[in-house]
Motif scaffolding. Structure first.
Motif, PDB file in Angstrom:
ATOM      1  N   ALA A   5       0.857  -1.183   0.000  1.00  0.00           N
ATOM      2  CA  ALA A   5       0.000   0.000   0.000  1.00  0.00           C
ATOM      3  C   ALA A   5       0.894   1.234   0.000  1.00  0.00           C
ATOM      4  CB  ALA A   5      -0.909  -0.008   1.219  1.00  0.00           C
ATOM      5  N   ARG A   6       0.524   2.268  -0.752  1.00  0.00           N
ATOM      6  CA  ARG A   6       1.300   3.497  -0.841  1.00  0.00           C
ATOM      7  C   ARG A   6       0.517   4.630  -0.202  1.00  0.00           C
ATOM      8  NH1 ARG A   6       5.190   3.499  -5.314  1.00  0.00           N
ATOM      9  NH2 ARG A   6       5.155   1.465  -6.295  1.00  0.00           N
ATOM     10  N   SER A   7       1.202   5.452   0.597  1.00  0.00           N
ATOM     11  CA  SER A   7       0.517   6.575   1.230  1.00  0.00           C
ATOM     12  C   SER A   7       0.825   7.864   0.487  1.00  0.00           C
ATOM     13  CB  SER A   7       0.903   6.688   2.706  1.00  0.00           C
ATOM     14  OG  SER A   7       2.273   6.975   2.823  1.00  0.00           O
ATOM     15  N   HIS A   8      -0.152   8.747   0.463  1.00  0.00           N
ATOM     16  CA  HIS A   8      -0.074  10.043  -0.199  1.00  0.00           C
ATOM     17  C   HIS A   8      -0.586  11.105   0.766  1.00  0.00           C
ATOM     18  CE1 HIS A   8      -0.396   7.170  -3.512  1.00  0.00           C
ATOM     19  NE2 HIS A   8      -0.045   8.108  -4.367  1.00  0.00           N
ATOM     20  N   LEU A   9      -0.157  12.339   0.589  1.00  0.00           N
ATOM     21  CA  LEU A   9      -0.792  13.450   1.285  1.00  0.00           C
ATOM     22  C   LEU A   9      -1.934  13.930   0.400  1.00  0.00           C
ATOM     23  CD1 LEU A   9       2.171  15.530   2.753  1.00  0.00           C
ATOM     24  CD2 LEU A   9       0.665  13.921   3.916  1.00  0.00           C
ATOM     25  N   VAL A  10      -3.115  14.047   1.017  1.00  0.00           N
ATOM     26  CA  VAL A  10      -4.333  14.371   0.272  1.00  0.00           C
ATOM     27  C   VAL A  10      -5.043  15.523   0.967  1.00  0.00           C
ATOM     28  CG1 VAL A  10      -6.541  13.461  -0.566  1.00  0.00           C
ATOM     29  CG2 VAL A  10      -4.555  11.942  -0.407  1.00  0.00           C
ATOM     30  N   ARG A  11      -5.523  16.489   0.172  1.00  0.00           N
ATOM     31  CA  ARG A  11      -6.337  17.585   0.702  1.00  0.00           C
ATOM     32  C   ARG A  11      -7.800  17.206   0.542  1.00  0.00           C
ATOM     33  NH1 ARG A  11      -4.914  21.894  -2.451  1.00  0.00           N
ATOM     34  NH2 ARG A  11      -3.288  22.510  -0.991  1.00  0.00           N
ATOM     35  N   ILE A  12      -8.546  17.331   1.664  1.00  0.00           N
ATOM     36  CA  ILE A  12      -9.969  16.979   1.650  1.00  0.00           C
ATOM     37  C   ILE A  12     -10.776  18.061   2.348  1.00  0.00           C
ATOM     38  CG2 ILE A  12      -9.617  14.470   1.611  1.00  0.00           C
ATOM     39  CD1 ILE A  12     -10.193  14.551   4.677  1.00  0.00           C
ATOM     40  N   GLY A  13     -12.071  18.046   2.146  1.00  0.00           N
ATOM     41  CA  GLY A  13     -12.995  18.867   2.911  1.00  0.00           C
ATOM     42  C   GLY A  13     -13.036  20.319   2.498  1.00  0.00           C
ATOM     43  N   ALA A  14     -14.086  20.980   2.951  1.00  0.00           N
ATOM     44  CA  ALA A  14     -14.306  22.391   2.648  1.00  0.00           C
ATOM     45  C   ALA A  14     -13.219  23.277   3.225  1.00  0.00           C
ATOM     46  CB  ALA A  14     -15.672  22.835   3.177  1.00  0.00           C
ATOM     47  N   LEU A  15     -12.590  22.846   4.319  1.00  0.00           N
ATOM     48  CA  LEU A  15     -11.559  23.650   4.962  1.00  0.00           C
ATOM     49  C   LEU A  15     -10.157  23.278   4.509  1.00  0.00           C
ATOM     50  CD1 LEU A  15     -12.992  23.798   8.582  1.00  0.00           C
ATOM     51  CD2 LEU A  15     -13.248  25.455   6.729  1.00  0.00           C
ATOM     52  N   GLY A  16     -10.047  22.388   3.532  1.00  0.00           N
ATOM     53  CA  GLY A  16      -8.746  22.032   2.992  1.00  0.00           C
ATOM     54  C   GLY A  16      -7.874  21.238   3.944  1.00  0.00           C
ATOM     55  N   GLU A  17      -8.469  20.336   4.701  1.00  0.00           N
ATOM     56  CA  GLU A  17      -7.720  19.501   5.634  1.00  0.00           C
ATOM     57  C   GLU A  17      -6.722  18.645   4.853  1.00  0.00           C
ATOM     58  OE1 GLU A  17     -10.789  17.283   7.684  1.00  0.00           O
ATOM     59  OE2 GLU A  17     -12.058  19.052   7.573  1.00  0.00           O
ATOM     60  N   GLY A 174       4.244  15.427  18.611  1.00  0.00           N
ATOM     61  CA  GLY A 174       4.565  15.922  17.280  1.00  0.00           C
ATOM     62  C   GLY A 174       3.370  16.566  16.642  1.00  0.00           C
ATOM     63  N   GLY A 175       2.397  16.870  17.424  1.00  0.00           N
ATOM     64  CA  GLY A 175       1.193  17.477  16.877  1.00  0.00           C
ATOM     65  C   GLY A 175       0.021  16.540  17.028  1.00  0.00           C
ATOM     66  N   CYS A 176      -1.126  17.101  17.080  1.00  0.00           N
ATOM     67  CA  CYS A 176      -2.367  16.347  17.233  1.00  0.00           C
ATOM     68  C   CYS A 176      -2.542  15.409  16.050  1.00  0.00           C
ATOM     69  CB  CYS A 176      -3.523  17.343  17.324  1.00  0.00           C
ATOM     70  SG  CYS A 176      -5.141  16.611  17.245  1.00  0.00           S
ATOM     71  N   THR A 177      -3.012  14.223  16.287  1.00  0.00           N
ATOM     72  CA  THR A 177      -3.269  13.283  15.194  1.00  0.00           C
ATOM     73  C   THR A 177      -4.736  12.876  15.150  1.00  0.00           C
ATOM     74  OG1 THR A 177      -2.733  11.403  16.596  1.00  0.00           O
ATOM     75  CG2 THR A 177      -0.943  12.331  15.261  1.00  0.00           C
ATOM     76  N   SER A 178      -5.605  13.624  15.837  1.00  0.00           N
ATOM     77  CA  SER A 178      -7.007  13.220  15.880  1.00  0.00           C
ATOM     78  C   SER A 178      -7.814  13.753  14.703  1.00  0.00           C
ATOM     79  CB  SER A 178      -7.655  13.671  17.182  1.00  0.00           C
ATOM     80  OG  SER A 178      -7.718  15.077  17.229  1.00  0.00           O
ATOM     81  N   CYS A 179      -7.181  14.549  13.855  1.00  0.00           N
ATOM     82  CA  CYS A 179      -7.905  15.024  12.681  1.00  0.00           C
ATOM     83  C   CYS A 179      -7.003  14.919  11.469  1.00  0.00           C
ATOM     84  CB  CYS A 179      -8.389  16.455  12.877  1.00  0.00           C
ATOM     85  SG  CYS A 179      -7.070  17.617  13.159  1.00  0.00           S
ATOM     86  N   ALA A 180      -7.592  14.991  10.306  1.00  0.00           N
ATOM     87  CA  ALA A 180      -6.861  14.717   9.079  1.00  0.00           C
ATOM     88  C   ALA A 180      -5.760  15.714   8.780  1.00  0.00           C
ATOM     89  CB  ALA A 180      -7.839  14.677   7.905  1.00  0.00           C
ATOM     90  N   SER A 181      -5.827  16.925   9.262  1.00  0.00           N
ATOM     91  CA  SER A 181      -4.822  17.922   8.914  1.00  0.00           C
ATOM     92  C   SER A 181      -3.659  17.952   9.874  1.00  0.00           C
ATOM     93  CB  SER A 181      -5.442  19.317   8.886  1.00  0.00           C
ATOM     94  OG  SER A 181      -5.701  19.738  10.196  1.00  0.00           O
ATOM     95  N   GLY A 182      -3.711  17.189  10.954  1.00  0.00           N
ATOM     96  CA  GLY A 182      -2.705  17.329  11.986  1.00  0.00           C
ATOM     97  C   GLY A 182      -2.860  18.662  12.678  1.00  0.00           C
ATOM     98  N   CYS A 183      -4.033  19.273  12.551  1.00  0.00           N
ATOM     99  CA  CYS A 183      -4.372  20.534  13.196  1.00  0.00           C
ATOM    100  C   CYS A 183      -3.412  21.651  12.840  1.00  0.00           C
ATOM    101  CB  CYS A 183      -4.480  20.382  14.701  1.00  0.00           C
ATOM    102  SG  CYS A 183      -5.899  19.412  15.154  1.00  0.00           S
ATOM    103  N   SER A 184      -3.023  21.730  11.577  1.00  0.00           N
ATOM    104  CA  SER A 184      -2.126  22.796  11.165  1.00  0.00           C
ATOM    105  C   SER A 184      -2.743  24.148  11.448  1.00  0.00           C
ATOM    106  CB  SER A 184      -1.795  22.666   9.686  1.00  0.00           C
ATOM    107  OG  SER A 184      -2.967  22.715   8.923  1.00  0.00           O
ATOM    108  N   LEU A 185      -4.053  24.230  11.423  1.00  0.00           N
ATOM    109  CA  LEU A 185      -4.751  25.460  11.775  1.00  0.00           C
ATOM    110  C   LEU A 185      -5.855  25.169  12.767  1.00  0.00           C
ATOM    111  CD1 LEU A 185      -5.602  27.866   8.850  1.00  0.00           C
ATOM    112  CD2 LEU A 185      -5.070  28.485  11.181  1.00  0.00           C
ATOM    113  N   ALA A 186      -5.933  23.952  13.236  1.00  0.00           N
ATOM    114  CA  ALA A 186      -7.001  23.491  14.125  1.00  0.00           C
ATOM    115  C   ALA A 186      -8.363  23.624  13.468  1.00  0.00           C
ATOM    116  CB  ALA A 186      -6.986  24.233  15.464  1.00  0.00           C
ATOM    117  N   SER A 187      -8.390  23.828  12.169  1.00  0.00           N
ATOM    118  CA  SER A 187      -9.675  24.006  11.491  1.00  0.00           C
ATOM    119  C   SER A 187     -10.250  22.700  11.002  1.00  0.00           C
ATOM    120  CB  SER A 187      -9.506  24.955  10.304  1.00  0.00           C
ATOM    121  OG  SER A 187      -8.607  24.394   9.360  1.00  0.00           O
ATOM    122  N   ALA A 188      -9.490  21.644  11.075  1.00  0.00           N
ATOM    123  CA  ALA A 188      -9.956  20.376  10.540  1.00  0.00           C
ATOM    124  C   ALA A 188     -10.596  19.495  11.592  1.00  0.00           C
ATOM    125  CB  ALA A 188      -8.787  19.635   9.911  1.00  0.00           C
ATOM    126  N   CYS A 189     -10.472  19.867  12.844  1.00  0.00           N
ATOM    127  CA  CYS A 189     -10.984  19.024  13.916  1.00  0.00           C
ATOM    128  C   CYS A 189     -12.493  18.922  13.840  1.00  0.00           C
ATOM    129  CB  CYS A 189     -10.559  19.587  15.274  1.00  0.00           C
ATOM    130  SG  CYS A 189      -8.793  19.762  15.408  1.00  0.00           S
TER     131      CYS A 189
END
Length: 195
Positions: A5-17, A174-189
Motif C-alpha cells: 500500500a502506498r501513502s499520499h498526502l491528500v487535501r480533503i474537505g471544505a476547509l482544505g484539511e 509531534g502534533g495532534c493526530t485526531s484530525c486529518a490535517s494534523g491541526c495545522s490550523l485546528a480548522s480540521a478538527c
C-alpha cells in the motif's frame, strides 16, 4: 508477491484539511489527481498533494504515523458526475439554511456547507457558538436532504482545536493526530456532531 500500500498526502474537505492516506490499490497517484477517500467522516473527494515519496511522517518514537484514511480509487467520470450533483445539493442546503436562519431571526454566520461524497452527510460550518436553535435547523435540513447533519463552530475550533494541546508539540509528541490535517490550523478538527 503482494503489492505494498502506498501513502499520499491528500487535501480533503471544505476547509482544505490535509492527511496521509493509503492507496489500497498500490497506485502512485500524481499531484493534482482527484481521488475518492474513506475518512473518519465517510466517503469524501480529495486531491493528491504528494505521492508516496513525499508523504512519510513519524511519531515521536520513530514509528510510522497511522494513516488518516484510505484512497479507494481515482475519480471516474461517474464519480465526477455524482460530485457535481452533490455540489448542487450543497448549494441548495446552504441557501435553505440561510433562509431558515432569516425566517427564525437567528443571527448566526453560516460560512459553508459541505456534502460528503457518501451523499448522507451534510456538514454546516458556523462562525461562533452553536446554539440549540442552530442544531434544530440543521436537523430539519438533514431530514429534507436525507442526510446526517453535522455542524462545526469554526471560531471555537480555531481557538480550542479538538482538545487539550491541539496543534502543539505536546499533543502526542509531534502534533495532534485526531484530525486529518494534523491541526495545522485546528480548522480540521471535527469532534462536535449533532444527532
Amino acid at each position: 508477491m503482494a503489492r505494498m500500500a502506498r501513502s499520499h498526502l491528500v487535501r480533503i474537505g471544505a476547509l482544505g484539511e490535509i492527511g496521509r492516506f493509503v492507496a489500497l490499490d498500490a497506485v502512485c497517484y500524481p499531484r493534482g489527481t482527484r481521488v475518492v477517500v474513506r475518512t473518519g467522516r465517510g466517503l469524501e473527494v480529495g486531491s493528491i498533494l504528494t505521492g508516496p515519496n513525499g508523504s512519510g511522517t513519524a511519531m515521536a518514537d520513530g514509528s510510522p504515523a497511522p494513516p488518516d484514511g484510505q484512497i479507494l480509487r481515482g475519480m471516474t467520470v461517474e464519480d465526477e458526475l455524482l460530485a457535481a450533483r452533490l455540489d448542487r445539493r450543497r448549494n441548495e442546503a446552504h441557501d435553505a439554511c440561510q433562509a431558515r436562519l432569516a425566517e427564525r431571526g437567528i443571527e448566526a454566520a453560516l460560512l459553508d456547507v459541505e456534502h460528503l461524497f457518501d451523499g448522507r452527510t451534510l456538514v454546516f460550518y458556523f462562525l461562533g457558538p452553536v446554539t440549540a436553535e442552530l442544531e434544530e435547523v440543521t436537523r430539519e435540513l438533514a431530514e429534507v436532504y436525507a442526510a446526517e447533519a453535522q455542524f462545526h463552530s469554526f471560531a471555537e475550533l480555531l481557538t480550542h482545536g479538538c482538545g487539550p494541546g491541539c496543534g502543539t508539540e505536546a499533543a502526542t509528541g509531534g502534533g495532534c493526530t485526531s484530525c486529518a490535517s494534523g491541526c495545522s490550523l485546528a480548522s480540521a478538527c471535527s469532534n462536535r456532531r449533532s444527532t
